[in-house]
Design a protein around this motif. Structure first.
Motif, PDB file in Angstrom:
ATOM      1  N   THR A   2       0.852  -1.184   0.000  1.00 55.96           N
ATOM      2  CA  THR A   2       0.000   0.000   0.000  1.00 55.96           C
ATOM      3  C   THR A   2       0.883   1.228   0.000  1.00 55.96           C
ATOM      4  N   LEU A   3       0.698   2.056  -1.008  1.00 56.90           N
ATOM      5  CA  LEU A   3       1.510   3.261  -1.163  1.00 56.90           C
ATOM      6  C   LEU A   3       0.912   4.427  -0.400  1.00 56.90           C
ATOM      7  N   VAL A   6      -6.233   7.478  -0.918  1.00 54.50           N
ATOM      8  CA  VAL A   6      -6.805   8.560  -1.713  1.00 54.50           C
ATOM      9  C   VAL A   6      -8.190   8.846  -1.163  1.00 54.50           C
ATOM     10  N   THR A  13     -12.528   6.779   1.082  1.00 56.35           N
ATOM     11  CA  THR A  13     -11.097   6.608   0.835  1.00 56.35           C
ATOM     12  C   THR A  13     -10.837   5.201   0.302  1.00 56.35           C
ATOM     13  N   PRO A  15      -7.209   2.564  -0.817  1.00 60.86           N
ATOM     14  CA  PRO A  15      -5.748   2.492  -0.853  1.00 60.86           C
ATOM     15  C   PRO A  15      -5.211   2.470  -2.276  1.00 60.86           C
ATOM     16  N   ILE A  16      -4.035   3.027  -2.449  1.00 62.13           N
ATOM     17  CA  ILE A  16      -3.280   2.896  -3.684  1.00 62.13           C
ATOM     18  C   ILE A  16      -2.296   1.765  -3.426  1.00 62.13           C
ATOM     19  N   GLN A  17      -2.440   0.681  -4.169  1.00 60.28           N
ATOM     20  CA  GLN A  17      -1.570  -0.466  -3.973  1.00 60.28           C
ATOM     21  C   GLN A  17      -0.781  -0.742  -5.239  1.00 60.28           C
ATOM     22  N   ILE A  18       0.487  -1.082  -5.057  1.00 62.72           N
ATOM     23  CA  ILE A  18       1.336  -1.434  -6.187  1.00 62.72           C
ATOM     24  C   ILE A  18       2.084  -2.712  -5.841  1.00 62.72           C
ATOM     25  N   GLU A  23       4.077  -0.526 -12.095  1.00 59.97           N
ATOM     26  CA  GLU A  23       2.843   0.067 -11.590  1.00 59.97           C
ATOM     27  C   GLU A  23       3.118   1.431 -10.962  1.00 59.97           C
ATOM     28  N   LEU A  27       1.491   4.979 -12.089  1.00 57.88           N
ATOM     29  CA  LEU A  27       0.877   5.888 -11.124  1.00 57.88           C
ATOM     30  C   LEU A  27       1.510   7.270 -11.218  1.00 57.88           C
ATOM     31  N   ILE A  31      -0.249  11.474 -11.976  1.00 60.99           N
ATOM     32  CA  ILE A  31      -0.242  12.550 -10.986  1.00 60.99           C
ATOM     33  C   ILE A  31       0.174  13.853 -11.662  1.00 60.99           C
TER      34      ILE A  31
END
Length: 94
Positions: A2-3, A6, A13, A15-18, A23, A27, A31
């Protein structure tokens, strides 16, 4: 991995996961430009974290015998393709 999180305009909200460095690059392209230098500076840490996770997954896969299972599955797939290739001409000529 999990980065971050958001927050959407409605307050939800997610999670941003990579799981790969590719990936992270994808991402990064999404941005807006002003935020990119900070993320680019964070890239080495993200890359190290992704590498550590991959190493852990590979170690666990080896411990469980996944590479051997994968090898057997690939060999069975190849045998099935070979058998089908030999049978197909016989079916076409029938």
């Amino acid at each position: 991995m999990t980065l971050g999180m958001v927050q959407l305009p409605d307050g939800q909200t997610f999670p941003i996961q990579i799981s790969t460095t590719n990936e992270f690059y994808r991402l990064l392209r999404l941005i807006p430009v002003p935020d990119q230098p900070a993320l680019q500076a964070a890239f080495p840490a993200v890359q190290d974290a992704v590498s550590a996770i991959k190493k852990r997954w590979d170690t666990e896969a080896a411990r469980c015998g996944l590479p051997t299972l994968d090898h057997h599955a690939n060999a069975a797939h190849d045998r099935a393709k070979s058998l089908l290739a030999r049978l197909l001409p016989a079916v076409e000529n029938a």
